[in-house]
Structures are given as structure tokens and as C-alpha cells.
Design an enzyme around this catalytic site. Structure first.
Site, PDB file in Angstrom:
ATOM      1  N   GLU A 172     -13.734 -13.424  -5.333  1.00  0.00           N
ATOM      2  CA  GLU A 172     -12.416 -13.091  -5.894  1.00  0.00           C
ATOM      3  C   GLU A 172     -11.279 -13.534  -4.975  1.00  0.00           C
ATOM      4  OE1 GLU A 172     -14.699 -10.921  -4.889  1.00  0.00           O
ATOM      5  OE2 GLU A 172     -13.858  -9.115  -4.002  1.00  0.00           O
ATOM      6  N   GLU A 218     -15.988 -11.042   3.967  1.00  0.00           N
ATOM      7  CA  GLU A 218     -14.847 -10.806   3.078  1.00  0.00           C
ATOM      8  C   GLU A 218     -14.247 -12.132   2.605  1.00  0.00           C
ATOM      9  OE1 GLU A 218     -11.064  -9.310   4.716  1.00  0.00           O
ATOM     10  OE2 GLU A 218     -10.994  -7.861   3.087  1.00  0.00           O
ATOM     11  N   LYS A 241     -15.403  -9.526   8.218  1.00  0.00           N
ATOM     12  CA  LYS A 241     -14.323 -10.411   7.746  1.00  0.00           C
ATOM     13  C   LYS A 241     -14.875 -11.775   7.315  1.00  0.00           C
ATOM     14  CE  LYS A 241     -10.736  -7.775   8.121  1.00  0.00           C
ATOM     15  NZ  LYS A 241      -9.995  -7.405   6.913  1.00  0.00           N
ATOM     16  N   GLU A 255       2.308   1.664  -3.420  1.00  0.00           N
ATOM     17  CA  GLU A 255       1.290   2.167  -4.344  1.00  0.00           C
ATOM     18  C   GLU A 255       1.069   3.670  -4.112  1.00  0.00           C
ATOM     19  OE1 GLU A 255      -2.463   0.197  -3.747  1.00  0.00           O
ATOM     20  OE2 GLU A 255      -3.408   1.234  -5.427  1.00  0.00           O
ATOM     21  N   CYS A 282     -10.818  -1.211  14.489  1.00  0.00           N
ATOM     22  CA  CYS A 282     -11.096  -2.633  14.774  1.00  0.00           C
ATOM     23  C   CYS A 282     -11.217  -2.935  16.262  1.00  0.00           C
ATOM     24  CB  CYS A 282     -10.006  -3.508  14.188  1.00  0.00           C
ATOM     25  SG  CYS A 282     -10.028  -3.519  12.414  1.00  0.00           S
ATOM     26  N   CYS A 288      -8.372  -1.898   3.781  1.00  0.00           N
ATOM     27  CA  CYS A 288      -8.271  -3.159   4.531  1.00  0.00           C
ATOM     28  C   CYS A 288      -9.543  -3.493   5.296  1.00  0.00           C
ATOM     29  CB  CYS A 288      -7.062  -3.157   5.457  1.00  0.00           C
ATOM     30  SG  CYS A 288      -6.812  -1.642   6.327  1.00  0.00           S
ATOM     31  N   SER A 290      -6.900   2.077  -2.502  1.00  0.00           N
ATOM     32  CA  SER A 290      -5.744   1.233  -2.818  1.00  0.00           C
ATOM     33  C   SER A 290      -6.255  -0.115  -3.316  1.00  0.00           C
ATOM     34  CB  SER A 290      -4.932   1.041  -1.535  1.00  0.00           C
ATOM     35  OG  SER A 290      -4.078  -0.065  -1.684  1.00  0.00           O
ATOM     36  N   GLU A 298       0.831  -1.210   0.000  1.00  0.00           N
ATOM     37  CA  GLU A 298       0.000   0.000   0.000  1.00  0.00           C
ATOM     38  C   GLU A 298       0.868   1.264   0.000  1.00  0.00           C
ATOM     39  OE1 GLU A 298      -4.183  -0.070   1.852  1.00  0.00           O
ATOM     40  OE2 GLU A 298      -2.938   0.936   3.331  1.00  0.00           O
TER      41      GLU A 298
HETATM   42 FE1  HC1 Z   1      -8.582  -5.149  11.473  1.00  0.00          FE
HETATM   43 FE2  HC1 Z   1      -6.940  -5.447   9.568  1.00  0.00          FE
HETATM   44  S1  HC1 Z   1      -6.681  -3.974  11.280  1.00  0.00           S
HETATM   45  S2  HC1 Z   1      -9.118  -4.749   9.261  1.00  0.00           S
HETATM   46  O1  HC1 Z   1      -9.211  -3.510  11.694  1.00  0.00           O
HETATM   47  O2  HC1 Z   1      -6.242  -4.243   8.252  1.00  0.00           O
HETATM   48  O3  HC1 Z   1     -10.840  -7.009  11.582  1.00  0.00           O
HETATM   49  O4  HC1 Z   1      -7.656  -5.974  14.197  1.00  0.00           O
HETATM   50  O5  HC1 Z   1      -7.340  -7.834  11.120  1.00  0.00           O
HETATM   51  O6  HC1 Z   1      -7.370  -7.688   7.536  1.00  0.00           O
HETATM   52  O7  HC1 Z   1      -4.170  -6.541  10.202  1.00  0.00           O
HETATM   53  C1  HC1 Z   1     -10.024  -6.279  11.646  1.00  0.00           C
HETATM   54  C2  HC1 Z   1      -8.078  -5.663  13.254  1.00  0.00           C
HETATM   55  C3  HC1 Z   1      -7.540  -6.713  10.874  1.00  0.00           C
HETATM   56  C4  HC1 Z   1      -7.138  -6.820   8.298  1.00  0.00           C
HETATM   57  C5  HC1 Z   1      -5.188  -6.132   9.924  1.00  0.00           C
END
Ligand code: HC1
Ligand code: SF4
Length: 581
Positions: free
Chosen positions: A376, A371, A368, A286, A514, A309, A329, A283
């Protein structure tokens, strides 16, 4: 100021305060159910729909809901008379008369505010037990389960979704026994604009909204001798898991968590933080690439770059800002980078096919789960991350396995995907991702080592923040928003050219980042708990021997051995993604 008396004690409160506010000032605890005030956010649920908090006001015929009745001069309030107690008991009986009695198998058992109040009021029978009941079919999405038979119409979820997150996925519809909080046309959550941020789950007082529980699938994988089960733990989990075992909020349990995972039988105990360092490599590269081209006059290049993220944030901009699809990103989230590397580099290292490996993630987050189910992020139908469970689900697994968590020794993560830096651990709090990126980008841009890696101007809990960071001859203008309503405010201002142009913006969907995720131990509205978790992550960062992602030796080795260079062909294939309208 307003002067009034509560239970014989005088109190003064500012204009605009409610009777409940005044009682709090005296430490008089009036029970509430629908009410919720998340300090530091716009979340004040004023529905006054449950009437649990009624009190007697001298001179008035009717009891008054204390959460919605303004305090006025000279009021004389009684919070604990037999009339008040009888009214509260009747309200509870009515609520319970239309509530399933499956508490023993309810996901919310032990954390249910309705259950707690029933216990507190000493209810032993219900005069309205055999009345009519609502009947709804469960709505099961990859991340959230909605059982509206358990809904008490407190409207907290609606306030959270509409006012704090500004998503607008939920609203109260129908009347009487058909009244329910639902997406439009009673469509399933999965087909609505819901982002799966999980904040409605975080504030639901009952079991009406809970996470989709995958713990049994994890247990089955652990019991399967043909599977190699790899686990990764998100940055924010270590700062909150301890709360489930009686530790004070803000206690770090990183070592005990690693030991517990090993005791549960995971074959390789790794850390999402490793992949957070990897995310920064991609990131920040980029970002520097876009910035350099922008400074050279390339008008095709898009700035500000937006972090990508947080999956709820990704779903939010896919629905709400389709015109800005080329701004975020393209770097995958750390969860997904971890999965992609585990099932390629690490599976190859172990000499096993990718479908023999099961990757489990422990996340503070419900989005998550969604996700890792996105198409993909799979190869020929085999997902990069197979199962994502929350901090709460992990705590259940540890309790179920009779592990004495408090007496576990501190253990380390395994190599090579367990090594991480301080920059990675602060990903778990608002401002942390961009601070981590700045640490690397600044050193790469200037070729000089930073005197100080702490960028305090990027920290804090204000919903929208900005900071100017000098880097060589340039001053980086950085924006930060947490909570989707704040993200919307910031992005609208950017889109309408109402603010000085930003170079980079970090967005996290949950208030606090988070650490305040929808899968963390319930904080019941106490935002100071979220702040303590954030402080814990900054402490872990401070104590780390290496605090910049690009100095992580395991990450350096990964590029040397396998990936080539950041933004290179292999890195692009494994670590970057695209978005959908
Ligand atoms: Fe998160 Fe991440 S910080 S998104 O907040 O970018 O869930 O803790 O795991 O993937 O590393 C959440 C936290 C986490 C991702 C990272
Ligand atoms: Fe709204 Fe988030 Fe709940 Fe979805 S998960 S309904 S977006 S609060």
C-alpha cells in the site's frame, strides 16, 4: 541476606541471587554467553544452556553454572581454577565444532560474542573440529536473515520474542544436530506472526539473526547518474550513531551525520523529523476530531486513539487484535509520509518523474525495511521509500568510504524537508510521540499558547505508564506502552474495561522506543545505554528554537502550497493508510 565467599573474598547478597549476581557485586567477571539480563524488562535468559559460566563450588563434585545456581549461605566459590578453565575451553571447542568458520564475511564480525570469547580464551586449535555439522537453509525476509547454522541454542531470541514481546514467533524444536530455534513448522519468518521488531536480532550473540543488509543497493543507487538519491534520517539515529565511532552513549552527532551523508554522495540530505512534524499535524487533528465528536455524543467514534508510527506494532495489532482495527490512527508513519511527499511534492518541485528518485531511509529499526516493502506504500509498483537501512548499516557505509567521522564539521540538513522542531526529535523515545501530539492538540483545543511544552509526566522508562494532562476544561487520560508485551497488557486491560478509559495511547514495539530499536548499535544488554540515548533526544528538543510541530515553517508552507489542510482530501490521499486482517 546470603553470605558466601568468591575467590577468597566475602560477599553478601539478597535471597534469590545467583552466584553470577554475587560475583558481579564483587566486580568479578565470570564469562557468559547464553545469559542475558535486560534490566527494566522481563528479559532474563535463564536457559543455562551454554555452560560457559561454570565455577567450582567447594564440596560439590560437579561444576555449577553460575547464572542458574542460587547463592547459598557459606558457599565457597572459585571462578578461575584450571578445572574451570579446561571446562570452559571444552565447551567453546564443542560450540565451535558445529559453527561455520566464515567469520571474516559474517555480518556479526566484530560484534560477535562467540568470537570475542574464542579470542579471550586463547583457543588455537579445536580437538572436535571434524565432527558432525548442522545444515540449514538461510531464511531471508524483507527485514531479517536467519542463518541457523550459526545458532548456538542460547535461547535469548526465544525469551525475547515470547516473554518480552509476547509474539510467540520463535521456539526451540527438534533434538541433537537438528535442534533449532524456529517459527512453527519451520515456516519462514515472513509467513509467521513475526512483527519484524528486530529485538531477537538485538540480543542474538552470534550471526544467526541479523538484519537484511541493503547497503550495497544504496551504494549502487548513489553511483547511478540517472538517479536522484534523497535520504531521510530517523530521530533515534542521531543519538546512537556516534557509538560506532567511539563516542560515549548519549552523544548527539546530528551535524556530523548530515555531513557524512553528504560526503557519501546523497543528493538531498533530509530529516525524517520533518515528517514527524507532519505526522503530528495529521494525527493530532484526527485525535481532536474524534475527541470532539465523542464529547458531542457521537457513539460511532472510537477512543482511545492509538499511535500508528511503529510498523512492528502495526503488524502486531493486525495479527493479534483484528477486532481493534479501527482504533489506531490512520496517519502513516513519518518514514512513509516522508516518502509520499518526497515522491510527489518534492519530485514535482525538481521536475523529475517519481521513478527517477530513490528515497533511502536511515532507521534504528528493522521493521521499517518491512514497512517500506508493504504494497500500500507504493504507486504502480514504485515504492514511496525504496530502501531502508539501519544505524549499523550507515556506520558500515561511512567506515567503508574511509570517512573520518570524528573530524567532520557539523552541517545542517537541506531545505525544505530538513526543517524540524523539538517535538519531532522526541519521537525517537517512548512517550515522545504522544508528548509531541499533546503540545499541538492542547494549543489547538484551547486556542492558547502553552506556558510550558515539557510534559514530564509522559516521560520515563516504565513499561506501561499513564498520565492525566489538563487541557482547558478537560483532563486527557494518556497511556503509554513500550515493548509489545507491555502493549498487550495495556490493550487487554482496555479491551476488558479494567482501566479508566483512555483518550489516547502511544505504543512502540521496542523496549525504550526507537532509541532501543533492533537496528541500533548493539548494546549487549546494557539498558542504561538506551536511557542515555533518550536523554540525548530530550536535550536536542530543549535546544531547538521551535518545539511544537504546528509551528514548523516548512510544514506550514507545505500545507499552504500543496496539501491544503490537515485531514483534507490531498492530505488524506497522501498521508493516511488502512490496516489489514
Ligand atoms: Fe522511529 Fe518514527 S520515531 S518509528 O521510533 O514515528 O524507526 O527514530 O523514524 O517513521 O519520526 C523508528 C525513530 C522513526 C517513523 C519517526
Ligand atoms: Fe519475535 Fe520480533 Fe524476532 Fe519477530 S523480530 S521473531 S517478533 S523478536
Amino acid at each position: 541476606m546470603i553470605d558466601l565467599t568468591i575467590d577468597g573474598r566475602p560477599v553478601s547478597v539478597p535471597e534469590g541471587s545467583t552466584i553470577l549476581d554475587a560475583a558481579k557485586k564483587l566486580d568479578i567477571n565470570i564469562p557468559t554467553l547464553c545469559h542475558l539480563d535486560l534490566e527494566g524488562t522481563p528479559m532474563v535468559n535463564k536457559a543455562a544452556s551454554c555452560r560457559i559460566c561454570v565455577v567450582e563450588v567447594e564440596g560439590r563434585r560437579n561444576l555449577a553454572p553460575s547464572c542458574a545456581t542460587p547463592a547459598t549461605n557459606g558457599m565457597v566459590i572459585k571462578t578461575n581454577t584450571i578445572r574451570v578453565l579446561n571446562a570452559r575451553k571444552t565447551v567453546m571447542e564443542l560450540l565451535l565444532s558445529d559453527h561455520p568458520k566464515d567469520c571474516l564475511v559474517c555480518a556479526k564480525s566484530g560484534n560477535c560474542e562467540l568470537q570475542d570469547l574464542a579470542e579471550k580464551f586463547g583457543l588455537r586449535e579445536n580437538r572436535f573440529e571434524h565432527g558432525a555439522q548442522s545444515t540449514y537453509v538461510k531464511d531471508v525476509s524483507p527485514a531479517i536473515e536467519r542463518d541457523m547454522n550459526k545458532c548456538i541454542m542460547c535461547r535469548r531470541c526465544e525469551t525475547m520474542c515470547n516473554e518480552v514481546q509476547t509474539v510467540g514467533a520463535l521456539s526451540g524444536i527438534n533434538r541433537g544436530f537438528d535442534a533449532v530455534v524456529s517459527p512453527a513448522f519451520e515456516m519462514p519468518l515472513d509467513e509467521s506472526v513475526c512483527t519484524f521488531c528486530g529485538q531477537c536480532v538485538a540480543v542474538c550473540p552470534t550471526g544467526a539473526l541479523v538484519e537484511r543488509d541493503y547497503t550495497w543497493k544504496v551504494i549502487e543507487a548513489l553511483a547511478d547518474p540517472d538517479k536522484v538519491v534523497v535520504v531521510q534520517t530517523a530521530p533515534a539515529v542521531r543519538a546512537a550513531l556516534g557509538e560506532e565511532f567511539g563516542y560515549e552513549p548519549g552523544t548527539l552527532v546530528t551535524g556530523k551525520m548530515a555531513a557524512a551523508l553528504r560526503t557519501l554522495g546523497f543528493d538531498h540530505v533530509f530529516d525524517t523529523d520533518f515528517a514527524a512534524d507532519l505526522t503530528i499535524m495529521e494525527e493530532a487533528s484526527e485525535f481532536l476530531d474524534r475527541l470532539t465528536r465523542h464529547l458531542e455524543g457521537d457513539t460511532s467514534v472510537k477512543l482511545p486513539i492509538l499511535t500508528s508510527c511503529c510498523p512492528a506494532w502495526v503488524k502486531f495489532f493486525e495479527h493479534q487484535y483484528p477486532d481493534l482495527m479501527d482504533v489506531p490512527s490512520t496517519a502513516k508513519s513519518p518514514q512513509q509520509m516522508f516518502g509520499a511527499i518526497a515522491k510527489s511534492f518534492y519530485a514535482e518541485k525538481l521536475g523529475i518523474p517519481r521513478d527517477k528518485m530513490v528515497v533511502v531511509s536511515i532507521m534504528p529499526c528493522l521493521a521499517k525495511k518491512y514497512e517500506c516493502a508493504r504494497e500500500e506504500f507504493s504507486v504502480d509498483g514504485n515504492p514511496d521509500v525504496d530502501l531502508s537501512i539501519t544505524t549499523r548499516e550507515l556506520a558500515h557505509m561511512i567506515k567503508q568510504a574511509n570517512i573520518d567521522f570524528r573530524n567532520l564539521p557539523d552541517e545542517d540538513f537541506d531545505d525544505p524537508m530538513g526543517a524540524s522542531t523539538g517535538a519531532a526529535v522526541i519521537f525517537g523515545t517512548t512517550g515522545g510521540v504522544i508528548e509531541a501530539a499533546v503540545r499541538s492538540a492542547a494549543e489547538w483545543a484551547t486556542g492558547q499558547e502553552l506556558d510550558k511544552v515539557d510534559f514530564e509526566s509522559l516521560r520515563g522508562l516504565d513499561g506501561c505508564r499513564e498520565a492525566k494532562i489538563p487541557v482547558g476544561d478537560l483532563v486527557l487520560h494518556i497511556g503509554i506502552a513500550h515493548g509489545l508485551g507491555n502493549a498487550r497488557r495495556l490493550l487487554d486491560a482496555v479491551r476488558n474495561n479494567e482501566v479508566e478509559p483512555f483518550h489516547a495511547i502511544e505504543i512502540m514495539a521496542c523496549p525504550g522506543g526507537c532509541v532501543g530499536g533492533g537496528g541500533q548499535p548493539y548494546h549487549h544488554g546494557h539498558m542504561e545505554i538506551v536511557a542515555k540515548r533518550a536523554q540525548a533526544l530530550y536535550r536536542e528538543d530543549e535546544g531547538k528554537p521551535i518545539r511544537k510541530s504546528h509551528e514548523n515553517p516548512s510544514i506550514k508552507a507545505l500545507y499552504e502550497e500543496y496539501l491544503g489542510k490537515p485531514l483534507g482530501e490531498k492530505a488524506h490521499h497522501l498521508l493516511h493508510t488502512h490496516y489489514f486482517k
